[in-house]
Structure formats: structure tokens, C-alpha cells
Write a protein that holds these residues in place. Structure first.
Motif, PDB file in Angstrom:
ATOM      1  N   VAL A  94      -6.280  -0.320  -6.578  1.00 10.28           N
ATOM      2  CA  VAL A  94      -6.426   0.090  -5.186  1.00 10.28           C
ATOM      3  C   VAL A  94      -7.730  -0.493  -4.641  1.00 10.28           C
ATOM      4  O   VAL A  94      -8.657  -0.789  -5.407  1.00 10.28           O
ATOM      5  CB  VAL A  94      -6.440   1.632  -5.046  1.00 10.28           C
ATOM      6  CG1 VAL A  94      -5.105   2.216  -5.434  1.00 10.28           C
ATOM      7  CG2 VAL A  94      -7.556   2.261  -5.882  1.00 10.28           C
TER       8      VAL A  94
ATOM      9  N   PHE B 131       1.370   8.969  -0.211  1.00  6.53           N
ATOM     10  CA  PHE B 131       1.443   7.922  -1.234  1.00  6.53           C
ATOM     11  C   PHE B 131       2.833   7.274  -1.300  1.00  6.53           C
ATOM     12  O   PHE B 131       3.219   6.735  -2.345  1.00  6.53           O
ATOM     13  CB  PHE B 131       1.032   8.452  -2.608  1.00  6.53           C
ATOM     14  CG  PHE B 131      -0.435   8.771  -2.732  1.00  6.53           C
ATOM     15  CD1 PHE B 131      -1.382   7.756  -2.649  1.00  6.53           C
ATOM     16  CD2 PHE B 131      -0.877  10.068  -2.922  1.00  6.53           C
ATOM     17  CE1 PHE B 131      -2.740   8.036  -2.759  1.00  6.53           C
ATOM     18  CE2 PHE B 131      -2.230  10.359  -3.038  1.00  6.53           C
ATOM     19  CZ  PHE B 131      -3.163   9.335  -2.951  1.00  6.53           C
TER      20      PHE B 131
ATOM     21  N   THR C  60       0.088   8.933  -8.702  1.00  8.80           N
ATOM     22  CA  THR C  60      -0.048   9.853  -7.565  1.00  8.80           C
ATOM     23  C   THR C  60       0.853  11.070  -7.640  1.00  8.80           C
ATOM     24  O   THR C  60       0.607  12.066  -6.958  1.00  8.80           O
ATOM     25  CB  THR C  60       0.252   9.130  -6.251  1.00  8.80           C
ATOM     26  OG1 THR C  60       1.654   8.785  -6.209  1.00  8.80           O
ATOM     27  CG2 THR C  60      -0.594   7.869  -6.113  1.00  8.80           C
TER      28      THR C  60
ATOM     29  N   GLU D 226       6.180  -2.960   5.518  1.00  4.77           N
ATOM     30  CA  GLU D 226       5.073  -3.683   4.906  1.00  4.77           C
ATOM     31  C   GLU D 226       5.545  -4.461   3.684  1.00  4.77           C
ATOM     32  O   GLU D 226       5.116  -5.596   3.455  1.00  4.77           O
ATOM     33  CB  GLU D 226       3.948  -2.734   4.510  1.00  4.77           C
ATOM     34  CG  GLU D 226       2.782  -3.469   3.865  1.00  4.77           C
ATOM     35  CD  GLU D 226       1.637  -2.555   3.459  1.00  4.77           C
ATOM     36  OE1 GLU D 226       0.964  -2.877   2.457  1.00  4.77           O
ATOM     37  OE2 GLU D 226       1.414  -1.538   4.135  1.00  4.77           O
TER      38      GLU D 226
ATOM     39  N   PRO E  28     -12.377   3.025   3.872  1.00  3.47           N
ATOM     40  CA  PRO E  28     -11.054   2.550   3.447  1.00  3.47           C
ATOM     41  C   PRO E  28     -10.843   1.099   3.858  1.00  3.47           C
ATOM     42  O   PRO E  28     -11.257   0.674   4.946  1.00  3.47           O
ATOM     43  CB  PRO E  28     -10.091   3.493   4.173  1.00  3.47           C
ATOM     44  CG  PRO E  28     -10.905   4.709   4.481  1.00  3.47           C
ATOM     45  CD  PRO E  28     -12.299   4.198   4.721  1.00  3.47           C
TER      46      PRO E  28
ATOM     47  N   ARG F 271       0.822  -1.210   0.000  1.00  2.00           N
ATOM     48  CA  ARG F 271       0.000   0.000   0.000  1.00  2.00           C
ATOM     49  C   ARG F 271       0.858   1.262   0.000  1.00  2.00           C
ATOM     50  O   ARG F 271       1.869   1.347   0.705  1.00  2.00           O
ATOM     51  CB  ARG F 271      -0.910   0.012   1.222  1.00  2.00           C
ATOM     52  CG  ARG F 271      -1.947  -1.099   1.236  1.00  2.00           C
ATOM     53  CD  ARG F 271      -2.613  -1.212   2.584  1.00  2.00           C
ATOM     54  NE  ARG F 271      -1.650  -1.616   3.609  1.00  2.00           N
ATOM     55  CZ  ARG F 271      -1.973  -1.800   4.896  1.00  2.00           C
ATOM     56  NH1 ARG F 271      -3.208  -1.595   5.291  1.00  2.00           N
ATOM     57  NH2 ARG F 271      -1.057  -2.168   5.762  1.00  2.00           N
ATOM     58  N   CYS F 272       0.404   2.231  -0.752  1.00  2.00           N
ATOM     59  CA  CYS F 272       0.972   3.578  -0.733  1.00  2.00           C
ATOM     60  C   CYS F 272      -0.188   4.507  -0.378  1.00  2.00           C
ATOM     61  O   CYS F 272      -0.931   4.946  -1.246  1.00  2.00           O
ATOM     62  CB  CYS F 272       1.590   3.935  -2.089  1.00  2.00           C
ATOM     63  SG  CYS F 272       2.906   2.818  -2.611  1.00  2.00           S
ATOM     64  N   ARG F 273      -0.342   4.785   0.904  1.00  5.54           N
ATOM     65  CA  ARG F 273      -1.536   5.461   1.411  1.00  5.54           C
ATOM     66  C   ARG F 273      -1.477   6.966   1.185  1.00  5.54           C
ATOM     67  O   ARG F 273      -0.410   7.580   1.312  1.00  5.54           O
ATOM     68  CB  ARG F 273      -1.703   5.183   2.896  1.00  5.54           C
ATOM     69  CG  ARG F 273      -1.897   3.722   3.262  1.00  5.54           C
ATOM     70  CD  ARG F 273      -2.021   3.598   4.777  1.00  5.54           C
ATOM     71  NE  ARG F 273      -2.217   2.222   5.201  1.00  5.54           N
ATOM     72  CZ  ARG F 273      -1.227   1.365   5.438  1.00  5.54           C
ATOM     73  NH1 ARG F 273       0.029   1.752   5.249  1.00  5.54           N
ATOM     74  NH2 ARG F 273      -1.487   0.139   5.831  1.00  5.54           N
ATOM     75  N   ALA F 274      -2.648   7.554   0.938  1.00  8.17           N
ATOM     76  CA  ALA F 274      -2.729   9.001   0.752  1.00  8.17           C
ATOM     77  C   ALA F 274      -2.236   9.741   1.982  1.00  8.17           C
ATOM     78  O   ALA F 274      -1.519  10.744   1.881  1.00  8.17           O
ATOM     79  CB  ALA F 274      -4.173   9.399   0.431  1.00  8.17           C
ATOM     80  N   GLU F 275      -2.600   9.245   3.162  1.00  6.92           N
ATOM     81  CA  GLU F 275      -2.203   9.943   4.391  1.00  6.92           C
ATOM     82  C   GLU F 275      -0.699   9.900   4.636  1.00  6.92           C
ATOM     83  O   GLU F 275      -0.165  10.694   5.412  1.00  6.92           O
ATOM     84  CB  GLU F 275      -2.955   9.378   5.610  1.00  6.92           C
ATOM     85  CG  GLU F 275      -2.740   7.893   5.846  1.00  6.92           C
ATOM     86  CD  GLU F 275      -3.788   7.017   5.178  1.00  6.92           C
ATOM     87  OE1 GLU F 275      -4.034   5.907   5.687  1.00  6.92           O
ATOM     88  OE2 GLU F 275      -4.354   7.446   4.138  1.00  6.92           O
TER      89      GLU F 275
END
Length: 426
Positions: free
Chosen positions: A373, A156, A183, A162, A419, A149-153
Motif C-alpha cells: 500500500v 476496502f 483487511t 479503476e 494519503p 486500490r481498495c480504500r479504507a473509506e
């Protein structure tokens, strides 16, 4: 006698490429009916008035009489030498033309490099969101995409811990896209060092898609992976399509670095597969030395006041002003990946939104779920249009989202997207 049904490969059902898929087909139907569409689905500079630099065009014209024969499967020697020198200047010591493979764009080289690597069931660690060609090429070469995962918060950016937790006995490679599509994230050196360490501990190949390497904004720095990787096997991808605005020329390259003994068999496999398709497009290869040693033509476009910088600013301002959107402002590449928030996000489906936006406002975007995603509240736009056109695009986007927010406000049973804790690994 009935005509026999022609069956297709079963694994194609697992492949998605909405960038040129169902929505793009519907766009062509609307255009055939006389509607003028603003198409933001493809990072195609030539479709927005950009031209490949004149010194590159001249290099092809000056050598057009040399372009009839096949070239070596790895590419023209002068082009490969220029690429090797370019990478050596970045700190990749000991580079030579023998380390360079030229293909019909990076897309072909991604397919060849995975075909050379994977046995059925082997796994490739891919970012989520990813550029969907990576997932498709993994699947069609009988591999299994496993997403980190490359999270927005987190801007990215990936989490190396992980990534390491996802490594299994079947894992063969870690893929990075830097600067990132979709992104716009640009990866800092310290993060890349940690990912290299994961690859070194587990004997994995690093595959770094760096096609946007010259496109960064506001002091963001592109960090090439191979000099950090050192002896860890690494395949670095680049080309003429984005930085040099020459998509249609179909010239990409892959540069293999790392311990020579460790990469010997893999090098021979890529060479074999390259030979089977004879060679890459020859005319475009004559532009490579001119592109890599000539005038910097991308710098002025991404600098403050440049067209791409201004387009990015307009998108950032539009998202900041909208009650329905949030954006991690891109540090690089040619895209923005806004998220839908608030009442407009209640019951939101990105594909349905993209279809409504196209049917009612004549704007084509790519649903975020197309980039593998597990959430459905993002979409991707390209930064290539003129800034004023992008301003108009986001006025239209806000109109659609305002209608959706109003409808959601009258239906308390509709909920916002939740999410998902982890991306799918299949």
C-alpha cells in the motif's frame, strides 16, 4: 585466493515479505534473550491452540500405509473428486477431478499458476493492500504487479472502473483475495459481477484466492467467483490451512473453470509444471474428502459466542475505544487492519512503530506497508489469540500510541501521513 562472492537474483530486491522478515528475525533474538512475545504476525491457527479436526486426523492415520509412493501430479483421485464435488455444489456446473490441481499449499499453486501464465513484462492486476506472496510470485516469474486500490473509506472494496482503467495490452490476469487478507473485506456478488465483466471484455484470466471461504462473520456471505464467471476462465484457490486449521499439512488446491477451449493450453502448462515437482504432499491429501464432507467445525468458531467471533469483537471494541485507532471491522478471514489516526499519526512510520511495539511491549505485528500500500499508518493483527490476550495486546498498543501522540503534540513540525492518490504500479 579470495572466496568469490555469491550473487543473488537481482529481482529479489523487489520482493517484500515482512510477515516473516526483519521484524520476525528480531523477535527470535528477543525470545533467545528470554523475553516472552505475543506474536500476531502470522495467521497460524496451530500456534494459538487450534487443532485440525479429529475426523481429518483419523483419515490420515487410516491411510498412512498408502502414503509412501508418489501420487499423480494433480493429486489423489479421491481428493480431487471431493474438491470437484464441493465446487459443483457451489454452482460450478460440469466440474470434474480433471479440473483440480492439488499443491503444497496455495502458496505453491500461486507460483505455478503465474509461472504457467506470464512472459517477461506481462502484467497482473493485484489488490492494494494485497497478500504479499501474490506480488512476490508475480515479480519472481518476471511479471509486473499493477495495483488497484481498495480504500479504507470504501470498506476496502475495489472499484471495477479503476480496475478496467489499469488494463493494458500486457495485462494477463485480475487477482482477487476474497475474503480478504489483510483487511477482512468480503466481496458482494454485484461487485464480483462487474469484475467478471471487465475480465470478459479484455480476455483476462480471473484468479480468486478463496482460502478463507468459510470464515465470515455476522451474516456476511462468501460469494465464490467461478459460478459468476461462467465461461470466463477462472482459477479458484482453496485449501485446508485456514478453515480446517491444518496449515502444516500443506494441502491446497486450484480449480480451473471456464471455456474448455480457451483454457486448454493453460491447463496443460499447469500440469507440466506440477509434473516437474513430481507431486504434492501425499498424507495430507487423504484428509480432503473428510474435510469437505465431514462435520462443520469452523461455523461454531465464527458464530456469535465462538472464539474467533469474540476475538473480532474485542479488537473492534478496543479500536473504537482508542483515540488513536480506527478500524473497518472485518467481515471475514482471520485479521484486522487498524489505521492510526489523530496526533499519534503525525510523522507515523508503520515499521518504526512495529519495532517500538516489539522492543518495549513485546508484541509483534505486521506493518501495513508490507501489503503493498502507498500509506504508512496501518498495521495487521491476527484474530487467532484468545480474546483476553487480544484485550491486553491493544492496551499495550495504546500505550505506545499515547507516547507517540504526546511526542507529536510537542512538535508542531511533525505532520500526519498524507494519503497517496494512487498505489504504485511497479
Amino acid at each position: 585466493m579470495p572466496t568469490p562472492h555469491v550473487a543473488t537474483r537481482e529481482r529479489l530486491s523487489e520482493v517484500r515479505y515482512e510477515i516473516r522478515g526483519e521484524l520476525a528475525r528480531r523477535a527470535r533474538e528477543l525470545e533467545a534473550q528470554g523475553h516472552a512475545l505475543i506474536k500476531l504476525n502470522i495467521g497460524n491457527p496451530g500456534a494459538f491452540g487450534f487443532r485440525a479436526p479429529e475426523h481429518m486426523q483419523r483419515a490420515i492415520a487410516d491411510h498412512i500405509h498408502d502414503t509412501d509412493p508418489y501420487a499423480h501430479q494433480q493429486g489423489l483421485p479421491a481428493a480431487r473428486e471431493a474438491i470437484a464435488a464441493h465446487h459443483a455444489a457451489r454452482g460450478m456446473h460440469g466440474m470434474s477431478a480433471d479440473d483440480v490441481f492439488i499443491g503444497n499449499g496455495v502458496s505453491e499453486l500461486i507460483d505455478i499458476s503465474l509461472r504457467a501464465l506470464l512472459d517477461p513484462g506481462d502484467e497482473v492486476l493485484l489488490p492494494s493492500p494485497d497478500y504479499p506472496l501474490w506480488s512476490a510470485a508475480t515479480i519472481l516469474n518476471d511479471g509486473r504487479p499493477v495495483y488497484y486500490r481498495c480504500r479504507a473509506e470504501g470498506g476496502f472494496l475495489p472499484d471495477p472502473d479503476e480496475i478496467e482503467a489499469l488494463v493494458s495490452p500486457r495485462t494477463r490476469a485480475i487477482v482477487l483475495i476474497n475474503p480478504n487478507n489483510p483487511t477482512g473485506a468480503s466481496y458482494p456478488r454485484a461487485l464480483l459481477e462487474r469484475i467478471v465483466a471487465v475480465a470478459a471484455r479484455h480476455g483476462l484470466l480471473l484468479m480468486s484466492d478463496e482460502i478463507y471461504d468459510g470464515i465470515t462473520y455476522d451474516g456476511a456471505r462468501f460469494e465464490p467467483l467461478a459460478p459468476i464467471a461462467g465461461d470466463v476462465p477462472c482459477l479458484s484457490f482453496g485449501g485446508l490451512s485456514k478453515v480446517h486449521r491444518a496449515c502444516g499439512w500443506r494441502v491446497g488446491w486450484a480449480v480451473l473453470s471456464g471455456d474448455a477451449a480457451a483454457t486448454r493450453d493453460y491447463r496443460h502448462a499447469i500440469d507440466l509444471l506440477g509434473a516437474l515437482r513430481l507431486c504434492a504432499n501425499v498424507p495430507g491429501q487423504f484428509a480432503v474428502p473428510a474435510a469437505l464432507s465431514g462435520l462443520d467445525t469452523i461455523g461454531p468458531l465464527v458464530a456469535p459466542g465462538g472464539r474467533l467471533h469474540e476475538a473480532r469483537r474485542v479488537v473492534a471494541e478496543a479500536c473504537a475505544a482508542s483515540p488513536h485507532l480506527e478500524l473497518r471491522v472485518p467481515n471475514g478471514a482471520l485479521y484486522a487492519f487498524p489505521g492510526v489516526v489523530g496526533d499519534a499519526a503525525r510523522g507515523f512510520d508503520d515499521h518504526g512503530f512495529a519495532l517500538e511495539l516489539m522492543e518495549t511491549e513485546h508484541v509483534l505485528v505486521v506493518p501495513g506497508s508490507s501489503f503493498n500500500v502507498p500509506f504508512r499508518n496501518h498495521f495487521r493483527v491476527t484474530l487467532l489469540p484468545e480474546p483476553e490476550q487480544l484485550r491486553e495486546v491493544f492496551r499495550r498498543i495504546d500505550r505506545v500510541l499515547a507516547r507517540r501522540a504526546a511526542a507529536a503534540g510537542t512538535d508542531p513540525g511533525r505532520s500526519a501521513p498524507t494519503p497517496i492518490a494512487a498505489a504504485s504500479t511497479s
